[in-house]
Scaffold this motif. Structure first.
Motif, mmCIF file in Angstrom:
data_model
loop_
_atom_site.group_PDB
_atom_site.id
_atom_site.type_symbol
_atom_site.label_atom_id
_atom_site.label_comp_id
_atom_site.label_asym_id
_atom_site.label_seq_id
_atom_site.Cartn_x
_atom_site.Cartn_y
_atom_site.Cartn_z
ATOM 1 N N LYS A 1 0.845 -1.172 0.000
ATOM 2 C CA LYS A 1 0.000 0.000 0.000
ATOM 3 C C LYS A 1 0.890 1.234 0.000
ATOM 4 O O LYS A 1 1.947 1.233 0.603
ATOM 5 C CB LYS A 1 -0.856 0.027 1.258
ATOM 6 N N SER A 2 0.417 2.267 -0.647
ATOM 7 C CA SER A 2 1.174 3.514 -0.613
ATOM 8 C C SER A 2 0.228 4.670 -0.289
ATOM 9 O O SER A 2 -0.919 4.696 -0.732
ATOM 10 C CB SER A 2 1.894 3.769 -1.932
ATOM 11 N N THR A 6 3.056 9.516 -2.346
ATOM 12 C CA THR A 6 4.260 8.710 -2.160
ATOM 13 C C THR A 6 5.002 8.625 -3.495
ATOM 14 O O THR A 6 4.392 8.401 -4.535
ATOM 15 C CB THR A 6 3.901 7.297 -1.675
ATOM 16 N N ILE A 8 8.234 6.710 -5.417
ATOM 17 C CA ILE A 8 9.172 5.590 -5.359
ATOM 18 C C ILE A 8 10.223 5.828 -6.430
ATOM 19 O O ILE A 8 9.894 5.919 -7.624
ATOM 20 C CB ILE A 8 8.453 4.248 -5.603
ATOM 21 N N VAL A 14 9.871 -3.083 -3.806
ATOM 22 C CA VAL A 14 9.007 -3.019 -2.630
ATOM 23 C C VAL A 14 8.504 -4.428 -2.360
ATOM 24 O O VAL A 14 7.905 -5.065 -3.228
ATOM 25 C CB VAL A 14 7.819 -2.059 -2.857
ATOM 26 N N HIS A 19 3.950 -1.049 3.552
ATOM 27 C CA HIS A 19 3.182 0.190 3.484
ATOM 28 C C HIS A 19 4.167 1.337 3.343
ATOM 29 O O HIS A 19 5.141 1.417 4.094
ATOM 30 C CB HIS A 19 2.340 0.353 4.753
ATOM 31 N N LEU A 20 3.891 2.225 2.384
ATOM 32 C CA LEU A 20 4.840 3.268 2.029
ATOM 33 C C LEU A 20 4.253 4.650 2.269
ATOM 34 O O LEU A 20 3.086 4.903 1.952
ATOM 35 C CB LEU A 20 5.202 3.143 0.549
ATOM 36 N N TYR A 21 5.100 5.540 2.788
ATOM 37 C CA TYR A 21 4.722 6.921 3.063
ATOM 38 C C TYR A 21 5.885 7.816 2.641
ATOM 39 O O TYR A 21 7.025 7.527 2.963
ATOM 40 C CB TYR A 21 4.463 7.138 4.563
ATOM 41 N N VAL A 24 10.311 7.151 -1.203
ATOM 42 C CA VAL A 24 10.959 5.851 -1.032
ATOM 43 C C VAL A 24 12.260 5.901 -1.822
ATOM 44 O O VAL A 24 12.251 5.902 -3.049
ATOM 45 C CB VAL A 24 10.047 4.711 -1.509
ATOM 46 N N ASN A 33 6.763 -1.077 7.300
ATOM 47 C CA ASN A 33 6.145 0.238 7.253
ATOM 48 C C ASN A 33 7.282 1.214 6.998
ATOM 49 O O ASN A 33 8.139 1.404 7.845
ATOM 50 C CB ASN A 33 5.467 0.583 8.586
#
Length: 96
Positions: A1-2, A6, A8, A14, A19-21, A24, A33
């Motif tokens: 999930k992003s 977000t 990348i 990944v 989970h991405l915030y 990245v 996380n």
């Protein structure tokens, strides 16, 4: 999930159930996380991953099976060392 907004970076991998915030900037191991911009990296616990999968399946009118759960468990076990070598702490993500 992003999360919304977000980014990348090109070529970054990944892992499963991460989970991405924020931005990245490195490869993210499975069950992580990743909120490095916010000063947080933490393990995404297996029980949370199973529950998240169950909710996602439910929205799609799919029943989560024992095989689905077992696959997540196997991936979790097989990727423990990757999380440790990447310095991902075994703790819940806490936004400050």
């Amino acid at each position: 999930k992003s999360a919304i907004n977000t980014s990348i970076l090109t070529g970054k991998l990944v892992g499963v159930s991460s989970h991405l915030y924020g931005n990245v900037t490195e490869t993210v191991p499975s069950f992580t996380n990743y909120a490095k911009d916010l000063g947080n990296l933490a393990e995404f616990f297996l029980d949370s991953a199973i529950e998240t999968q169950k909710r996602m399946f439910s929205r799609r009118k799919i029943k989560q099976t024992d095989a689905d759960v077992n696959l997540l468990k196997q991936i979790y076990e097989q990727t423990i060392e990757r999380r440790r070598s990447a310095g991902i702490p075994k703790q819940r993500l806490m936004f400050r």
